[in-house]
Scaffold this active site. Sequence first.
Site, mmCIF file in Angstrom:
data_model
loop_
_atom_site.group_PDB
_atom_site.id
_atom_site.type_symbol
_atom_site.label_atom_id
_atom_site.label_comp_id
_atom_site.label_asym_id
_atom_site.label_seq_id
_atom_site.Cartn_x
_atom_site.Cartn_y
_atom_site.Cartn_z
ATOM 1 N N TYR A 1 -2.510 -18.004 11.668
ATOM 2 C CA TYR A 1 -1.328 -18.834 11.458
ATOM 3 C C TYR A 1 -0.533 -18.488 10.200
ATOM 4 O O TYR A 1 0.647 -18.794 10.123
ATOM 5 C CB TYR A 1 -1.737 -20.311 11.365
ATOM 6 C CG TYR A 1 -2.142 -20.896 12.695
ATOM 7 C CD1 TYR A 1 -1.178 -21.244 13.642
ATOM 8 C CD2 TYR A 1 -3.482 -21.084 13.025
ATOM 9 C CE1 TYR A 1 -1.539 -21.773 14.863
ATOM 10 C CE2 TYR A 1 -3.853 -21.620 14.246
ATOM 11 C CZ TYR A 1 -2.880 -21.964 15.170
ATOM 12 O OH TYR A 1 -3.237 -22.480 16.378
ATOM 13 N N ARG B 1 0.836 -1.192 0.000
ATOM 14 C CA ARG B 1 0.000 0.000 0.000
ATOM 15 C C ARG B 1 0.877 1.250 0.000
ATOM 16 O O ARG B 1 1.835 1.342 0.786
ATOM 17 C CB ARG B 1 -0.926 0.002 1.219
ATOM 18 C CG ARG B 1 -1.996 -1.082 1.173
ATOM 19 C CD ARG B 1 -2.963 -0.990 2.352
ATOM 20 N NE ARG B 1 -4.052 -1.959 2.218
ATOM 21 C CZ ARG B 1 -3.992 -3.230 2.648
ATOM 22 N NH1 ARG B 1 -2.889 -3.656 3.260
ATOM 23 N NH2 ARG B 1 -5.013 -4.044 2.465
ATOM 24 N N HIS C 1 -4.307 -8.681 2.184
ATOM 25 C CA HIS C 1 -5.758 -8.548 2.166
ATOM 26 C C HIS C 1 -6.353 -9.243 3.379
ATOM 27 O O HIS C 1 -5.725 -10.117 3.974
ATOM 28 C CB HIS C 1 -6.332 -9.157 0.879
ATOM 29 C CG HIS C 1 -6.177 -8.268 -0.301
ATOM 30 N ND1 HIS C 1 -6.267 -8.706 -1.599
ATOM 31 C CD2 HIS C 1 -5.921 -6.935 -0.397
ATOM 32 C CE1 HIS C 1 -6.095 -7.700 -2.432
ATOM 33 N NE2 HIS C 1 -5.874 -6.618 -1.724
ATOM 34 N N HIS D 1 -1.876 3.363 -6.086
ATOM 35 C CA HIS D 1 -2.577 2.128 -5.714
ATOM 36 C C HIS D 1 -2.664 1.143 -6.881
ATOM 37 O O HIS D 1 -2.813 -0.068 -6.674
ATOM 38 C CB HIS D 1 -3.996 2.452 -5.225
ATOM 39 C CG HIS D 1 -4.043 3.140 -3.904
ATOM 40 N ND1 HIS D 1 -4.032 2.459 -2.710
ATOM 41 C CD2 HIS D 1 -4.083 4.459 -3.593
ATOM 42 C CE1 HIS D 1 -4.081 3.333 -1.709
ATOM 43 N NE2 HIS D 1 -4.108 4.548 -2.223
ATOM 44 N N LYS E 1 -5.466 -5.330 10.433
ATOM 45 C CA LYS E 1 -4.672 -5.752 11.582
ATOM 46 C C LYS E 1 -5.053 -7.172 11.978
ATOM 47 O O LYS E 1 -6.226 -7.472 12.184
ATOM 48 C CB LYS E 1 -4.872 -4.793 12.756
ATOM 49 C CG LYS E 1 -4.349 -3.382 12.449
ATOM 50 C CD LYS E 1 -4.671 -2.411 13.560
ATOM 51 C CE LYS E 1 -4.027 -1.058 13.297
ATOM 52 N NZ LYS E 1 -4.415 -0.469 12.016
ATOM 53 N N ARG F 1 -0.645 -2.176 -7.137
ATOM 54 C CA ARG F 1 -1.141 -3.372 -6.442
ATOM 55 C C ARG F 1 -2.117 -4.130 -7.333
ATOM 56 O O ARG F 1 -2.100 -5.366 -7.396
ATOM 57 C CB ARG F 1 -1.820 -2.974 -5.130
ATOM 58 C CG ARG F 1 -0.849 -2.566 -4.038
ATOM 59 C CD ARG F 1 -1.526 -1.907 -2.850
ATOM 60 N NE ARG F 1 -2.563 -2.710 -2.232
ATOM 61 C CZ ARG F 1 -2.353 -3.709 -1.379
ATOM 62 N NH1 ARG F 1 -1.102 -4.070 -1.071
ATOM 63 N NH2 ARG F 1 -3.356 -4.370 -0.839
#
Length: 416
Positions: free
Chosen positions: A391, A253, A381, A351, A282, A354
């Site tokens: 994990y 980003r 994402h 952007h 997050k 990406r």
Amino acid sequence: MARRTLPLTDTEIKKAKPKEKGYKLFDGDGLFLWINTAGGKLWRLKYTSPVSQKEKTYSIGKYPEITLAAARAERERLRQLIKSGIDPSQEKQENKKVRIINENERSDTFGKIALDFLAHKTKISDDYKDMQLRRLERHIFPSLKNVPIKSIARADIIELIRLIEANGTLEMASRVFSLCNEVFRYSAANDKIPYNILQDIDKKSVFKQPDEKHYPVILDEKEIKILLDVIEDYQGDISTKYALRLLPHLASRPGNIRVAEWKEIDFENSEWIIPGEKMKIKVKFKGTNEVQPHIVPLSKQSMKIIKELKKLTGDGPYLFPSALHKDRPMSDNTLSSAMKRLGYKDKMNPHSFRAMFSTILHGKIDEHGYHSDIIERQLAHKERNRVKAAYNHAEYLPQRKKMMQWWSDYLDGVKK
């Protein structure tokens, strides 16, 4: 001195002088004036507590601030309380507690708690903290800064968000609501309010939703070659030029690239370790509140660019400092403005790299062999599967290292 049975007069009170020891002038029904050795005159009421059945003394106030008539009126009020089974001293303590609570609530304004909240968040960058502070000052503080947070209702926040919506900034409205939600959650956690009044608000149901963004993107290899060549020939600020050179290789980003810090670059392992607090999405480590960092593998081409840049901006904290202040990152519109100057307005923006990465990588899975999950993890994402998200922080790292090298090699091949 014998107890007086006749009511006091103002004349007697004014004439009363201090003695070697303090003494009392009685007015009747438990009310008396205490004259201390310094000459102070204090109204008090002697009574039997209806709760403990013990004799107590209640302080009414100082004469002449409390006149004789006012002291008698207070005596009658207190006697009514006693008849009702209420101990005046206990009532006074309860009222004091309520008054202190009310004073604290008046001082616990939204502005004070919001600033406390930002100060408490020590794991976010100063740049992000400044951005949040600007949002508070621009969108929230003008109407709510000095308002006690306990008196703010859901309707107040909804009205504020809809004002931002009315200006056409739907994404900012969503961000401001999220910031308010964090402040209220922090306030509830610190017992300033009973609960977070915003926790049950469904943003999608209450507020307008921005249209899904579809960034313009170049996918034709001939056009990509021209774009990469134009970037190499960029004549503007050197920090901006190196950021533009890295953009295609990282698929990160632009907001993260803009505030990248040298301490985040692992030169030994060729990795850029972005602190979790800087990430848009997050993800917490399983069973903890600690936010995962996002690891960006750096290809040989990316490392070459970064090592060149180190010689130019390595004396400051940021890879891409502001042209005016080396201790601050470049502004959030620097890269967008640079793309426009290069002639790519409505064709490509920061952007878009990406989208280019994602579209080409997904389209060439048969060629490079890297699963879609690996591509999505590189793009950071949102992972729909929460267990999987807990994990896969490092699960795909070896594959992503190879994939990012394949991508940089692909870009080099396009240029040639």
